[in-house]
Design a protein around this motif. Structure first.
Motif, PDB file in Angstrom:
ATOM      1  N   ALA A  23       0.741  -1.111   0.084  1.00 19.34           N
ATOM      2  CA  ALA A  23      -0.035   0.021  -0.033  1.00 19.34           C
ATOM      3  C   ALA A  23       0.840   1.326   0.037  1.00 19.34           C
ATOM      4  CB  ALA A  23      -0.886  -0.166   1.314  1.00 19.34           C
ATOM      5  N   LEU A  24       2.029   1.365   0.764  1.00 18.12           N
ATOM      6  CA  LEU A  24       2.892   2.459   0.768  1.00 18.12           C
ATOM      7  C   LEU A  24       3.380   2.600  -0.666  1.00 18.12           C
ATOM      8  CD1 LEU A  24       4.344   4.680   2.284  1.00 18.12           C
ATOM      9  CD2 LEU A  24       6.183   2.718   3.012  1.00 18.12           C
ATOM     10  N   ARG A  25       3.823   1.636  -1.380  1.00 16.84           N
ATOM     11  CA  ARG A  25       4.450   1.853  -2.329  1.00 16.84           C
ATOM     12  C   ARG A  25       3.523   2.219  -3.522  1.00 16.84           C
ATOM     13  NH1 ARG A  25       4.910  -3.472  -5.719  1.00 16.84           N
ATOM     14  NH2 ARG A  25       2.722  -2.856  -5.700  1.00 16.84           N
ATOM     15  N   VAL A  34      11.767   8.030  -1.530  1.00 11.12           N
ATOM     16  CA  VAL A  34      11.445   7.227  -0.571  1.00 11.12           C
ATOM     17  C   VAL A  34      11.804   5.813  -0.667  1.00 11.12           C
ATOM     18  CG1 VAL A  34       9.665   6.275   1.280  1.00 11.12           C
ATOM     19  CG2 VAL A  34       9.569   8.689   0.205  1.00 11.12           C
ATOM     20  N   GLU A  35      12.651   5.317   0.280  1.00 17.18           N
ATOM     21  CA  GLU A  35      13.155   3.854   0.047  1.00 17.18           C
ATOM     22  C   GLU A  35      12.419   3.150   1.074  1.00 17.18           C
ATOM     23  OE1 GLU A  35      17.220   1.181   0.645  1.00 17.18           O
ATOM     24  OE2 GLU A  35      16.725   3.027   1.991  1.00 17.18           O
ATOM     25  N   ILE A  36      11.612   2.045   0.449  1.00 17.84           N
ATOM     26  CA  ILE A  36      10.940   1.028   1.425  1.00 17.84           C
ATOM     27  C   ILE A  36      11.948  -0.145   1.797  1.00 17.84           C
ATOM     28  CG2 ILE A  36       8.697  -0.278   1.921  1.00 17.84           C
ATOM     29  CD1 ILE A  36       7.638   1.774  -0.456  1.00 17.84           C
ATOM     30  N   VAL A  37      11.973  -0.490   2.972  1.00 18.58           N
ATOM     31  CA  VAL A  37      12.832  -1.752   3.240  1.00 18.58           C
ATOM     32  C   VAL A  37      11.904  -2.633   4.091  1.00 18.58           C
ATOM     33  CG1 VAL A  37      14.829  -2.770   4.266  1.00 18.58           C
ATOM     34  CG2 VAL A  37      14.685  -0.282   3.271  1.00 18.58           C
ATOM     35  N   LEU A  38      11.549  -3.760   3.710  1.00 17.20           N
ATOM     36  CA  LEU A  38      10.976  -4.680   4.387  1.00 17.20           C
ATOM     37  C   LEU A  38      11.919  -5.916   5.067  1.00 17.20           C
ATOM     38  CD1 LEU A  38       8.232  -6.204   4.994  1.00 17.20           C
ATOM     39  CD2 LEU A  38       8.212  -7.342   2.921  1.00 17.20           C
ATOM     40  N   VAL A  39      11.695  -5.996   6.377  1.00 17.49           N
ATOM     41  CA  VAL A  39      12.607  -6.600   6.916  1.00 17.49           C
ATOM     42  C   VAL A  39      12.003  -8.207   7.414  1.00 17.49           C
ATOM     43  CG1 VAL A  39      14.480  -7.257   8.915  1.00 17.49           C
ATOM     44  CG2 VAL A  39      13.941  -5.036   7.795  1.00 17.49           C
ATOM     45  N   ASN A 337      -1.062   5.460   5.740  1.00 13.32           N
ATOM     46  CA  ASN A 337      -1.126   6.651   6.873  1.00 13.32           C
ATOM     47  C   ASN A 337       0.397   7.105   6.830  1.00 13.32           C
ATOM     48  OD1 ASN A 337      -3.900   6.887   7.137  1.00 13.32           O
ATOM     49  ND2 ASN A 337      -3.549   5.760   9.184  1.00 13.32           N
ATOM     50  N   VAL A 338       1.248   6.134   6.645  1.00 16.76           N
ATOM     51  CA  VAL A 338       2.793   6.417   6.559  1.00 16.76           C
ATOM     52  C   VAL A 338       2.946   7.530   5.306  1.00 16.76           C
ATOM     53  CG1 VAL A 338       5.148   5.711   6.009  1.00 16.76           C
ATOM     54  CG2 VAL A 338       3.586   4.575   7.769  1.00 16.76           C
ATOM     55  N   ALA A 339       2.494   7.040   4.276  1.00 19.44           N
ATOM     56  CA  ALA A 339       2.530   7.830   3.048  1.00 19.44           C
ATOM     57  C   ALA A 339       2.145   9.185   3.341  1.00 19.44           C
ATOM     58  CB  ALA A 339       1.864   7.429   1.750  1.00 19.44           C
ATOM     59  N   ALA A 340       0.916   9.384   3.997  1.00 14.56           N
ATOM     60  CA  ALA A 340       0.365  10.609   4.315  1.00 14.56           C
ATOM     61  C   ALA A 340       1.102  11.601   5.285  1.00 14.56           C
ATOM     62  CB  ALA A 340      -1.037  10.536   5.101  1.00 14.56           C
ATOM     63  N   SER A 341       1.716  10.742   6.017  1.00 14.58           N
ATOM     64  CA  SER A 341       2.763  11.443   6.991  1.00 14.58           C
ATOM     65  C   SER A 341       3.839  11.987   6.550  1.00 14.58           C
ATOM     66  CB  SER A 341       3.297  10.775   8.183  1.00 14.58           C
ATOM     67  OG  SER A 341       4.236   9.656   7.565  1.00 14.58           O
TER      68      SER A 341
END
Length: 449
Positions: A23-25, A34-39, A337-341
């Motif tokens: 969803a963020l992507r 923005v770099e999205i890292v999934l651990v 919501n992270v994208a909104a922030s």
């Protein structure tokens, strides 16, 4: 704090974490730096609801594993197990599969660590029972059941045969009920392939201290499941559990001793201990968040799924249940919501009304109540399988083909011997563990429609 590009770290690749990253992507414009890292411990998303079909040799285990790199383009996978989160210094520490330690700074964090097996203080359970939270455990159970039937066929001792052909499942929730319902179909197919076992009883038992199977679901689903279990000669013992587990059997709380070589532990889950390790406020082991999934006092941190105590606005004063339905939707909202922030979109609160449950009972049987409409039998089966195909983020065609082949050709019943018993210990900190510290799946007990 990361340097240069804005970095969002997502901890956990289960229902909540996977959907949060996706969803963020999608919410970020192409121009966003923005770099999205999934651990995540594995390079795949595990579709946990279909594990009972893996254990019953209905579908190939690869069907329930969806590649993260292949399906989350634009998301960087950090393969490893998170060992610590420092919300004050905005960093995450993790260990990779080869033992290397790493530190990731973040500008935003989504904690979707999920849950682990819940263990009760029962003597012998850790040594002699096996859980059911990962691919390794499902493969082990399939091989183990096949092996017990084959060893029974090779024995001339009636008592040994009975013990090897007795299978005890503890926990009549979603997972335990499905395992107990699918099991007799597998053992009956195995029995037919060994003429010497023509008169041998295949005994399946389902135990739970609750007064009925599927105690937290709609009573109509419970009745349907109980009927199917009864028709398949599964002995359901409510108000009963295991008092002691032994190498050659179990002693029940009723005082009865049952000779068996198989004990499957499906008593439920609890939040991952990583959550309490943050030092932040928790509620029954789940991180306290507001309706936007943000952590109070830590505006850079969000949480979703089993790891988060999300207020349930549809039931004031309560938090959402630990189910895949909530985890998936909360993950999606957390990503948005992270994208909104970060300036892309509008922050929203979480509100979701239960859409119902689906329970696959094997064969042509299922129980479902989509939108509150009770279904059973073939109609429920169609709804259940349709729901799974829609919910899976990949492998849909392959899964459907496996179902078709199983219906036409029957199931394959060979033990591959890939998973040893000591490789899948019952561990409250590592669901589906194969010797690596932890597998954070972020998935509660069962799917919902």
């Amino acid at each position: 704090m990361s340097e240069g590009r804005t970095r969002v770290v997502v901890v956990g690749g289960g229902f909540a974490g996977y959907n949060a990253a996706r969803a963020l992507r999608r919410a970020l414009p192409r121009s966003a730096d923005v770099e999205i890292v999934l651990v995540n411990r594995t390079d795949y998303f595990l579709y946990l609801p279909l594990l009972p079909e893996v254990a019953a040799a209905v579908i190939d285990p690869r069907r329930v594993t969806v590649s993260i790199p292949a399906t989350l383009r634009g998301v960087r996978l950090a393969l490893g197990d998170v060992t610590a989160i420092d919300p004050d210094r905005n960093r995450v520490e993790y260990t990779d599969p080869e033992g290397g330690t790493h530190t990731l700074g973040y500008d935003r964090l989504i904690l979707a660590a999920g849950s682990v097996t819940r263990l009760l203080p029962v003597p012998g359970v850790v040594e002699h029972a096996h859980g059911f939270r990962g691919v390794a455990e499902a493969l082990y159970l399939r091989d183990h059941v096949i092996r017990q039937v084959e060893l029974a066929a090779a024995s001339d001792d009636p008592a040994e045969r009975d013990a090897r052909c007795t299978f005890v499942v503890v926990g009549a929730g979603y997972t335990g009920t499905e395992v107990a319902a699918q099991g007799p179909l597998l053992t009956e197919a195995l029995r037919r392939r060994h003429p010497v076992l023509a008169d041998q009883r295949m005994r399946w038992m389902l135990l739970d201290l609750a007064p009925k199977v599927l105690p937290e679901l709609d009573p109509r689903l419970s009745r349907t499941a109980a009927r199917v279990l009864r028709d398949r000669h599964v002995k359901v013992l409510t108000g009963t559990s295991v008092a002691e587990a032994m190498p050659d059997g179990v002693r029940l709380t009723s005082g009865e001793t049952v000779a068996a070589r198989t004990l499957v532990w499906c008593v439920g889950v609890r939040p991952d201990p990583l959550v309490s390790g943050t030092g932040l406020e928790t509620q029954k082991g789940r991180l306290v968040v507001d309706t936007t999934l943000a952590v109070p006092g830590h505006p850079r941190m969000f949480a979703a799924g089993d790891a988060a105590a999300v207020p349930d606005v549809t039931r004031p004063g309560e938090v959402t249940a630990m189910t895949a339905q909530h985890a998936s939707r909360q993950g999606t909202l957390a990503g948005r919501n992270v994208a909104a922030s970060l300036g892309h979109g509008t922050t929203r609160g979480y509100e979701h009304h239960d859409l119902g449950f689906v329970v696959d009972l094997g064969g042509l049987q299922a129980a479902a109540n989509p939108l509150g409409i009770p279904l059973s039998g073939f109609a429920a089966k169609v709804v259940t399988r349709g729901y799974h195909l829609i919910s899976m983020p990949g492998n849909r065609v392959r899964t459907a083909v496996d179902w078709l082949l199983d219906a036409v050709l029957g199931r394959q019943s060979v033990q591959l011997g890939l998973i040893r018993s000591d490789a899948v210990p019952l561990d409250t900190t590592a669901p589906g563990s194969t010797g690596y510290p932890s597998e954070r799946t972020g998935q509660g007990d069962g799917p919902t429609a």
